[in-house]
Design a protein around this motif. Structure first.
Motif, PDB file in Angstrom:
ATOM      1  N   THR A 255      12.512  -6.136   1.024  1.00 19.47           N
ATOM      2  CA  THR A 255      13.786  -5.432   0.825  1.00 19.47           C
ATOM      3  C   THR A 255      14.921  -6.248   1.461  1.00 19.47           C
ATOM      4  O   THR A 255      14.667  -7.164   2.262  1.00 19.47           O
ATOM      5  CB  THR A 255      13.762  -4.045   1.508  1.00 19.47           C
ATOM      6  N   SER A 256      16.140  -5.874   1.141  1.00 24.02           N
ATOM      7  CA  SER A 256      17.296  -6.553   1.743  1.00 24.02           C
ATOM      8  C   SER A 256      17.222  -6.463   3.266  1.00 24.02           C
ATOM      9  O   SER A 256      17.606  -7.396   3.975  1.00 24.02           O
ATOM     10  CB  SER A 256      18.593  -5.900   1.271  1.00 24.02           C
ATOM     11  N   GLU A 257      16.705  -5.330   3.747  1.00 25.38           N
ATOM     12  CA  GLU A 257      16.611  -5.138   5.196  1.00 25.38           C
ATOM     13  C   GLU A 257      15.619  -6.135   5.799  1.00 25.38           C
ATOM     14  O   GLU A 257      15.877  -6.715   6.861  1.00 25.38           O
ATOM     15  CB  GLU A 257      16.181  -3.697   5.519  1.00 25.38           C
TER      16      GLU A 257
ATOM     17  N   ILE B  30      15.971  -2.990  -8.479  1.00 24.17           N
ATOM     18  CA  ILE B  30      14.653  -3.308  -7.899  1.00 24.17           C
ATOM     19  C   ILE B  30      14.678  -4.651  -7.178  1.00 24.17           C
ATOM     20  O   ILE B  30      13.857  -4.913  -6.291  1.00 24.17           O
ATOM     21  CB  ILE B  30      13.542  -3.280  -8.985  1.00 24.17           C
TER      22      ILE B  30
ATOM     23  N   THR C 239       7.583   3.049   8.969  1.00 24.35           N
ATOM     24  CA  THR C 239       7.309   1.634   8.737  1.00 24.35           C
ATOM     25  C   THR C 239       7.214   0.976  10.104  1.00 24.35           C
ATOM     26  O   THR C 239       7.942   1.361  11.025  1.00 24.35           O
ATOM     27  CB  THR C 239       8.388   0.966   7.837  1.00 24.35           C
ATOM     28  N   PHE C 240       6.318   0.055  10.260  1.00 29.19           N
ATOM     29  CA  PHE C 240       6.029  -0.556  11.555  1.00 29.19           C
ATOM     30  C   PHE C 240       5.826   0.528  12.623  1.00 29.19           C
ATOM     31  O   PHE C 240       6.324   0.429  13.728  1.00 29.19           O
ATOM     32  CB  PHE C 240       7.139  -1.542  11.961  1.00 29.19           C
TER      33      PHE C 240
ATOM     34  N   GLU D 156      16.582  -5.653  -4.972  1.00 32.67           N
ATOM     35  CA  GLU D 156      16.828  -5.469  -3.532  1.00 32.67           C
ATOM     36  C   GLU D 156      15.643  -4.809  -2.838  1.00 32.67           C
ATOM     37  O   GLU D 156      15.695  -4.543  -1.640  1.00 32.67           O
ATOM     38  CB  GLU D 156      18.065  -4.584  -3.321  1.00 32.67           C
ATOM     39  N   ILE D 157      14.618  -4.499  -3.622  1.00 35.28           N
ATOM     40  CA  ILE D 157      13.476  -3.780  -3.044  1.00 35.28           C
ATOM     41  C   ILE D 157      12.204  -4.630  -3.054  1.00 35.28           C
ATOM     42  O   ILE D 157      11.524  -4.736  -2.041  1.00 35.28           O
ATOM     43  CB  ILE D 157      13.264  -2.443  -3.797  1.00 35.28           C
TER      44      ILE D 157
ATOM     45  N   GLU E  90       0.846  -1.207   0.000  1.00 30.69           N
ATOM     46  CA  GLU E  90       0.000   0.000   0.000  1.00 30.69           C
ATOM     47  C   GLU E  90       0.877   1.250   0.000  1.00 30.69           C
ATOM     48  O   GLU E  90       2.063   1.180   0.333  1.00 30.69           O
ATOM     49  CB  GLU E  90      -0.923  -0.031   1.213  1.00 30.69           C
ATOM     50  N   PRO E  91       0.279   2.404  -0.333  1.00 33.24           N
ATOM     51  CA  PRO E  91       1.097   3.618  -0.454  1.00 33.24           C
ATOM     52  C   PRO E  91       1.944   3.917   0.794  1.00 33.24           C
ATOM     53  O   PRO E  91       3.088   4.296   0.684  1.00 33.24           O
ATOM     54  CB  PRO E  91       0.049   4.714  -0.681  1.00 33.24           C
ATOM     55  N   GLY E  92       1.395   3.705   1.974  1.00 30.37           N
ATOM     56  CA  GLY E  92       2.187   4.003   3.178  1.00 30.37           C
ATOM     57  C   GLY E  92       2.770   2.758   3.810  1.00 30.37           C
ATOM     58  O   GLY E  92       3.318   2.818   4.908  1.00 30.37           O
ATOM     59  N   GLY E  93       2.639   1.620   3.153  1.00 28.50           N
ATOM     60  CA  GLY E  93       2.977   0.348   3.792  1.00 28.50           C
ATOM     61  C   GLY E  93       4.351  -0.171   3.477  1.00 28.50           C
ATOM     62  O   GLY E  93       5.240  -0.121   4.302  1.00 28.50           O
ATOM     63  N   GLY E  94       4.550  -0.663   2.296  1.00 32.31           N
ATOM     64  CA  GLY E  94       5.838  -1.253   1.930  1.00 32.31           C
ATOM     65  C   GLY E  94       6.100  -2.517   2.720  1.00 32.31           C
ATOM     66  O   GLY E  94       5.292  -3.457   2.677  1.00 32.31           O
ATOM     67  N   SER E  95       7.194  -2.485   3.479  1.00 31.51           N
ATOM     68  CA  SER E  95       7.599  -3.688   4.214  1.00 31.51           C
ATOM     69  C   SER E  95       6.598  -4.084   5.298  1.00 31.51           C
ATOM     70  O   SER E  95       6.490  -5.244   5.662  1.00 31.51           O
ATOM     71  CB  SER E  95       8.964  -3.446   4.856  1.00 31.51           C
ATOM     72  N   ASP E  96       5.870  -3.108   5.825  1.00 32.43           N
ATOM     73  CA  ASP E  96       4.942  -3.362   6.933  1.00 32.43           C
ATOM     74  C   ASP E  96       3.607  -3.873   6.386  1.00 32.43           C
ATOM     75  O   ASP E  96       2.612  -3.157   6.338  1.00 32.43           O
ATOM     76  CB  ASP E  96       4.760  -2.060   7.721  1.00 32.43           C
TER      77      ASP E  96
ATOM     78  N   GLN F 255      18.000   2.894  -1.916  1.00 30.26           N
ATOM     79  CA  GLN F 255      17.479   1.752  -1.154  1.00 30.26           C
ATOM     80  C   GLN F 255      16.580   2.225  -0.007  1.00 30.26           C
ATOM     81  O   GLN F 255      15.521   1.649   0.227  1.00 30.26           O
ATOM     82  CB  GLN F 255      18.667   0.931  -0.613  1.00 30.26           C
TER      83      GLN F 255
ATOM     84  N   TYR G 216       9.584   3.842  -3.840  1.00 29.63           N
ATOM     85  CA  TYR G 216       9.474   5.228  -4.334  1.00 29.63           C
ATOM     86  C   TYR G 216      10.799   5.713  -4.935  1.00 29.63           C
ATOM     87  O   TYR G 216      10.810   6.556  -5.829  1.00 29.63           O
ATOM     88  CB  TYR G 216       9.020   6.170  -3.215  1.00 29.63           C
TER      89      TYR G 216
ATOM     90  N   ARG H 239       9.050   9.102   6.461  1.00 26.64           N
ATOM     91  CA  ARG H 239       8.498   7.808   6.070  1.00 26.64           C
ATOM     92  C   ARG H 239       8.477   6.863   7.289  1.00 26.64           C
ATOM     93  O   ARG H 239       9.508   6.653   7.935  1.00 26.64           O
ATOM     94  CB  ARG H 239       9.363   7.216   4.962  1.00 26.64           C
TER      95      ARG H 239
ATOM     96  N   MET I 226      -0.319  -0.082  -3.955  1.00 31.01           N
ATOM     97  CA  MET I 226       0.736   0.656  -4.672  1.00 31.01           C
ATOM     98  C   MET I 226       1.792  -0.301  -5.217  1.00 31.01           C
ATOM     99  O   MET I 226       2.020  -1.343  -4.621  1.00 31.01           O
ATOM    100  CB  MET I 226       1.372   1.635  -3.676  1.00 31.01           C
ATOM    101  N   PHE I 227       2.457   0.115  -6.294  1.00 34.37           N
ATOM    102  CA  PHE I 227       3.546  -0.666  -6.914  1.00 34.37           C
ATOM    103  C   PHE I 227       3.068  -2.077  -7.289  1.00 34.37           C
ATOM    104  O   PHE I 227       3.751  -3.056  -7.013  1.00 34.37           O
ATOM    105  CB  PHE I 227       4.767  -0.772  -5.979  1.00 34.37           C
TER     106      PHE I 227
ATOM    107  N   TYR J  30      12.634   4.176  -6.805  1.00 31.27           N
ATOM    108  CA  TYR J  30      12.761   3.653  -8.170  1.00 31.27           C
ATOM    109  C   TYR J  30      12.048   4.549  -9.185  1.00 31.27           C
ATOM    110  O   TYR J  30      12.192   4.360 -10.383  1.00 31.27           O
ATOM    111  CB  TYR J  30      12.174   2.238  -8.196  1.00 31.27           C
TER     112      TYR J  30
END
Lengths: 374, 332
Positions: free
Chosen positions: A355-357, A348, B224-225, A350-351, A117-123, B283, B288, B222, A145-146, B290
């Protein structure tokens, strides 16, 4: 211990490579990259020529690597119309498999996965898209998103919140997965343009406004969506490792050719460049062995998230490392050939799909919990 | 930093705010527009390091480095445009006052330095120069396959079939050479790239600063968690390390006196540092990063492209090793 692929896989690998070399010409790759255009004709050709064998995961993995080795943007495009299919395969009802999955496998439809989601990503568990039950349907509001195939797929396996978590610290509870069609009222999407790389792939934003989803489109049990998606990532991360290794191998092929030509033309090569080439080659081999180990666990129904995360994390960093190092080795030639596209495509890895993290979080958490990796 | 350099820093920052910040993405997509070129010219950036007697502003080396650094921080393409004219083209055209006059009023030549860079397999002929920096021109400054520096007259065709990896604002063209005259021997171009080490370091470090500026801002907002990214050790510790490295290099770059060998050392360090820092900056932006709208991917592309365009690791490292050993080193 045998590190060789069996004959069937060797033959399949050669067939995929021949297909990619024939179809992924420089002109096709360059045009789709510049115009940010999805190569639908390649998807259909790959399907009709039996290049994609989605029912055999070993072949899928090796096919992805071979295609990305020739061109990452086109290779991913040809193999991604099924993205998210494993969720349907493992947990979908007969109705969902017949009405959605079968049509994707036949090539009639394309699918995608709506998680980020737009504000989410890894979470992942922090998602905001809500599905409220109303009679025999859900009303869905939110956005994604994405999303790969965002503006071209016919439907999406989508993660939504169907109930509040019983404990605020357990946000992964109360999430469910359902099939959302582009044709549903209240569905809209926007194409994301101006990507650094993998520009032949389609990426979009999905918006759901009071979108009604029939109850029968729920995949598996309500509330178990988070687990289904994590299970899917365990599979898809191996395929991202394959994309990454394909990129790194493609970079290695081109860098080796460059150095051979340089030497043949009497130009200075030097040990420094040769050592860098050796480093790329070593990392490619190490990444591939790690991927095979992760795949052998998973494809024998004994998934090992630690090894999977190691394989994805290391392979994706190898792709970036290889591409960046190749640009150093090849200098002016690198920036004016398809190597520059490999460089842009590599990052990309690594994303996406963690993500790598995130991979390092998974690995360290599992090791500290005492999980065995053998 | 001396008073002139500090004054330059403030004035370039103001210029960037007024003319570049909002246009940086457009410059990437459409090239440095006529308005921006005119503003650069009006500000006196082109030829700023030329002596006043030759129509320049007579800027000292440090102030010129500051100019390049601050421009690269926002738009590496604009910084590269200024660097190419000031450090390569104008010194090479020393014997051509009429062409210098043209450049100082906005007639920019194409620049073709490929054959002297690492990793370039020499072209078969020097009549068609492919990948000349600059979108169109009646003449080009070019290093031919014999290593000599030429002034080439002819016709340029904009290359619409490709999109360069980096410095997209500059554009590229193919140049059909009709007439050539020698401007200097191979040593001349070698010498110019060497004495431009400080400015080349400046552009690498400006790119690094620009990428770090964006990464610091993004990781503050930004989440996260449920926490800003800056609260996570792998993010804030890494960015702090990178910022520390950058500050140490900037203190050398902006010192009032820097030895020639230090300039070369700084250029070598800055070249690899810029690749590392821009990769992390992208990274930490996640997906975003990208997208070109977020402005950080251009720094990543530019740092790698710049390494190929204007930096010669083999030549420079041999020079450095030989200086450090006080004996010919790095040659077998």
């Amino acid at each position: 211990m045998n590190f060789e692929l069996d004959e069937e896989l060797i033959n399949y690998k050669e067939k995929v490579r021949a297909f990619a070399l024939k179809e992924f010409t420089e002109e096709v790759a360059r045009t789709h990259d510049i115009e940010e255009k999805y190569p639908n004709e390649l998807r259909m050709k790959a399907l009709h020529e039996g290049i994609i064998d989605f029912m055999n995961p070993w072949k899928t993995m090796i096919g992805i690597e071979e295609m990305c080795r020739v061109d990452p943007g086109l290779g991913i495009s040809a193999t991604v119309p099924y993205f998210g299919a494993e969720v349907l395969m493992l947990h979908g009802s007969d109705y969902l498999r017949e009405n959605y999955l079968a049509k994707v496998i036949s090539g009639e439809k394309m699918m995608g996965l709506g998680v980020t989601e737009p504000g989410g990503g890894s979470d992942v568990a922090g998602l905001k898209t809500v599905a409220t039950k109303n009679g025999n349907e859900y009303v869905v509001n939110g956005s994604k998103m994405f999303i790969t195939n965002g503006t071209i797929a016919d439907f999406f396996v989508t993660l939504v919140r169907t109930s509040k978590p019983d404990d605020p610290a357990k946000r992964h509870r109360g999430l469910s997965v359902m099939v959302v069609e582009r044709a549903f009222e209240g569905f809209s999407s926007n194409k994301l343009t101006g990507k650094l790389g993998v520009r032949a792939t389609n990426t979009g934003e999905l918006i759901f406004t009071n979108m009604k989803v029939p109850e029968k489109n729920l995949i598996g049990d309500e509330g178990k969506g988070f687990y289904y998606i994590m299970e899917f990532f365990n599979i898809s991360r191996i395929f991202v490792a394959a994309q990454s290794i394909g990129i790194a191998q493609g970079v290695l092929d081109r860098t080796t050719d460059f150095l051979k030509k340089l030497e043949a033309s009497g130009e200075y090569v030097g040990e420094e460049r040769k050592f860098k080439l050796a480093e790329i080659a070593t990392r490619v081999e190490a990444s591939r062995l790690l991927m095979y180990k992760a795949a052998s666990f998973l494809f024998n129904y004994k998934p090992n998230p630690t090894i999977t995360s190691m394989a994805k994390g290391y392979a994706s960093e190898t792709a970036s490392f290889a591409a960046e190092t190749a640009m150093e080795i090849t200098g002016q030639t690198g920036i004016s050939t398809d190597l520059e596209r490999f460089f842009r495509d590599s990052k990309i890895m690594e994303i996406w799909e963690g993500t790598s993290e995130v991979e390092k979080i998974v690995i360290s958490r599992m090791i500290l919990k005492g999980e065995k990796n053998e | 930093m001396n008073e002139q350099a500090a004054l330059m820093r403030d004035s370039v920052k103001e210029f960037a705010k007024q003319y570049l910040v909002d246009k940086a993405t457009t410059i990437e997509r459409e090239g440095i527009g006529k308005d921006t070129l005119a503003a650069i010219l009006n500000q006196g950036f082109i030829g700023s390091n030329l002596p006043e007697s030759k129509g320049g502003a007579g800027l000292d080396k440090l102030s010129h480095s500051v100019l390049i650094f601050e421009l690269a921080r926002v738009s590496p393409s604009v910084a590269m445009h200024v660097l190419l004219q000031n450090d390569l083209v104008l010194p090479l055209l020393e014997s051509k006052p009429e062409l210098i006059k043209g450049i100082l009023s906005g007639e920019f030549p194409g620049v073709y330095i490929n054959p002297m860079m690492d990793g370039f397999i020499k072209p078969e002929n020097d009549h068609l120069l492919k990948g000349v920096i600059g979108s169109s021109s009646k003449y080009a400054i070019a290093i031919h396959s014999d290593g000599k520096v030429y002034l080439d007259y002819g016709k340029s065709e904009i290359d619409n079939d490709s999109k360069p990896l980096g410095m997209r604002g500059l554009g590229t063209c193919n140049f059909n050479v009709e007439k050539s005259e020698v401007l200097g021997e191979k040593d001349l171009a070698d010498h110019l790239l060497l004495v431009s080490s400080l400015d080349i370091a400046s552009i690498f470090l400006g790119i690094s600063q620009g990428a770090l500026d964006l990464a610091m801002e993004y990781t503050k907002v930004r989440k996260t968690f449920e926490h800003p990214l800056k609260d996570y050790e792998p993010v804030s510790f890494r960015l702090s390390e990178l910022m520390s490295e950058l500050e140490i290099m900037k203190s050398a770059l902006f010192s009032d006196s820097i030895e020639e060998i230090m300039m070369l050392m700084l250029k070598n360090q800055a070249a690899s540092f810029s690749r590392k820092v821009t990769r992390y900056a992208l990274q930490f932006h996640g997906g975003y990063g990208y997208l070109e709208d977020f402005g950080v991917e251009k720094f990543y592309r530019d740092s790698v492209a710049l390494n190929a365009m204007i930096y010669r690791p083999t030549v420079d490292k041999r020079f450095l090793a030989t200086k450090l050993y006080s004996d010919k080193s790095g040659f077998l």
